[in-house]
Design an enzyme around this catalytic site. Structure first.
Site: not given
Length: 536
Positions: A233, A238
């Protein structure tokens, strides 16, 4: 990244159905929202692609293949239909989605808007979507030696929310070619995996995850099964209006794998087993606030989250090519016509403003974090997954595991905020409780737009304008702007560039390079390796 649990409250007929999944229902026709994005070339021209997005299967109604009876209601399986994993996959079907009315997902040209709470016939919380190359396959991005750029508006994301844009090593077809039990495939958003090896997925590798299922103790819609779905990932983004981070999470395998029980590791396993899996659940993260640069990102700060801005991420290799070894992940921003260098670490023992192997090692040492990043391959391992190709994920979620404190507050909460690495943002340690966030900020949303992908230096100088107009043709092109204002966190310089000068942070040299070899005013062409020099 920390736990990726995008939860939703009861969908009328079913909730949180499969993530690598079974049969196809016929009650609602699946129509993917369109979303344009661009691929760019080294000369700055960009071609518009007519793409589309699909919502993850976890958000869909899953019902009996022979009726409208739910296979899963609340946080429990119907054991009369789902007697075991294999039988459940054969007996249950995913159905089509109504994107705006049910999920609060809308698109316009290059812009995707994700609403946090959508109140239709039932209440929906958050969403997770994937960019598709066609109606049945996800778009695969090979990031090595390239840069990825997008515009984002986080002004309506308070503490406790996470507008996340990232890449995972999912199968392009959602698993249909490898797992005969999966008839739905990418068209219905199947095949999800990440570095937490999530065990809340209802279906994995063409089978259900009902065996050993334990309903959640703090969420009426979710639970944990015997299996998890693991893959590398790359968290490009974020963020909320208070804090942001980008994080690399390598795994031992470059492809998706299934794990069993607490040996999966990550957020969904017992605390003592967090690092027992085949992936790095923590990753090597870059959060400017966590690195002491507390005035860089936020409302009214250098990157002002009151307004939209452009995020540029560059994936540098040792030889400057798309087949080289990943050695660095760089970040810069564009806002109001200004190119902004990433906020640098203020700790003398952790130098720089990008992710490198040396940075990761020194950050782990300073913060006292266990270095499982290197255990699972480090940057080189992350690059191997990128070389294979990764799927783009666009999402909005709240956090039932840790209240998003790992992103925007002091975490762990029982540690002193003065300890290096504990403070990650200005949010209270009492913030982020999902029930509170959902009640107090139901109108929160995030928008992603103007996605661009191409060689380093090719995307961002033409990507800072606002708007989401649709292109009339998939073959239309736009030309890279030739002037911009330049800015670092300590110095601002202005001036027009020309076609003979590379933009700030653009490529300015290297073997085979035919573009400009000088930089705009205030920047110096800096040697990185034999294949790549950059304006810094």
């Amino acid at each position: 990244m920390s736990s990726f649990q995008i939860y939703r409250a009861a969908l009328l007929l079913s909730i949180l159905a499969t993530a690598n999944a079974q049969q196809v229902g016929t009650y609602t026709t699946e129509t993917h929202p369109s979303l344009t994005w661009q691929t760019c070339t080294s000369d700055g021209s960009c071609t518009t692609n007519d793409g589309e997005v699909v919502i993850d299967a976890n958000w869909r109604w899953v019902h009996s293949t022979s009726s409208a009876t739910n296979c899963y209601t609340g946080n429990e399986w119907d054991t009369s239909i789902c007697t075991d994993d294999v039988t459940c996959a054969a007996n249950c079907a995913l159905d089509g989605a109504t994107y705006e009315a049910t999920y609060g997902v809308t698109t316009s040209g290059s812009e995707l808007r994700l609403n946090f709470v959508t109140q239709g016939s039932s209440k929906n919380i958050g969403s997770r979507l994937y960019l598709m190359s066609d109606d049945s396959n996800y778009e695969l991005f090979k990031l090595l030696g390239q840069e990825f750029t997008f515009d984002v508006d986080v002004s309506n994301l308070p503490c406790g929310l996470n507008g996340a844009l990232y890449f995972v090593a999912m199968d392009a077809d959602g698993g249909t070619s490898e797992y005969s039990g999966n008839k739905a495939g990418a068209k219905y958003g199947t095949g999800y995996c990440d570095s937490q090896c999530p065990r809340d997925l209802k279906f994995i590798n063409g089978e259900a995850n009902c065996d050993g299922w334990e309903p959640s103790s703090n969420n009426v819609n979710t639970g944990v099964g015997d299996h998890g779905s693991c893959c590398a990932e790359m968290d490009v983004w974020e963020a909320n209006s208070i804090s942001n981070a980008f994080t690399a999470h390598p795994c031992d395998s470059v492809s998706q794998t299934m794990c069993d029980g607490d040996s999966c590791g990550g957020t969904y396993s017992a605390s003592g087993d967090r690092y027992s899996g085949t992936c790095d659940p923590d990753g090597c993260d870059y959060n400017p606030y966590r690195l002491g640069n507390t005035d860089f990102y936020g409302p009214g700060l250098t990157v002002d989250t009151n307004s939209p801005f452009t995020v540029v991420t560059q994936f540098i290799t040792d030889d400057g090519t798309s087949s080289g070894t990943l050695t660095e992940i760089k970040r810069l921003y564009v806002q109001n016509g200004e190119v902004i260098a990433n906020g640098a670490s203020t700790y003398s023992s952790v130098n720089g403003s990008s992710i490198t192997s040396a940075f990761c090692e020194s950050e782990k040492t300073l913060f006292g974090d266990e270095n499982v990043f290197d255990k699972h391959g480090g940057l080189e391992g992350m690059g191997e997954a990128m070389a294979k190709g990764m799927v783009l994920v666009l999402s909005l979620w709240d956090d039932y595991a840790a209240d998003m404190l790992w992103l925007d507050s002091d975490y762990p909460v029982n540690s002193s905020a003065s300890t290096p690495g504990v403070a990650r943002g200005t949010c209270s340690t009492d913030s982020g409780v999902p029930a509170t966030v959902e009640a107090e900020s139901p109108n929160a949303y995030v928008t992603y737009s103007n996605i661009k992908f191409g060689p380093i230096g090719s995307t961002y100088s033409s990507g800072s304008s606002s708007g989401s107009g649709s292109s009339s043709s998939s073959s239309s092109t736009t030309t890279k702007a030739t002037s911009t204002t330049l800015k670092t966190t300590s110095t601002t310089s202005s001036g027009s560039s020309s076609t003979s000068a590379a933009q700030a942070y653009g490529q300015c040299g290297g073997q085979g390079w035919t573009g400009p070899t000088t930089c705009v005013s205030g920047y110096t062409c800096t040697y990185e390796n034999a294949y790549y020099s950059q304006c810094l």
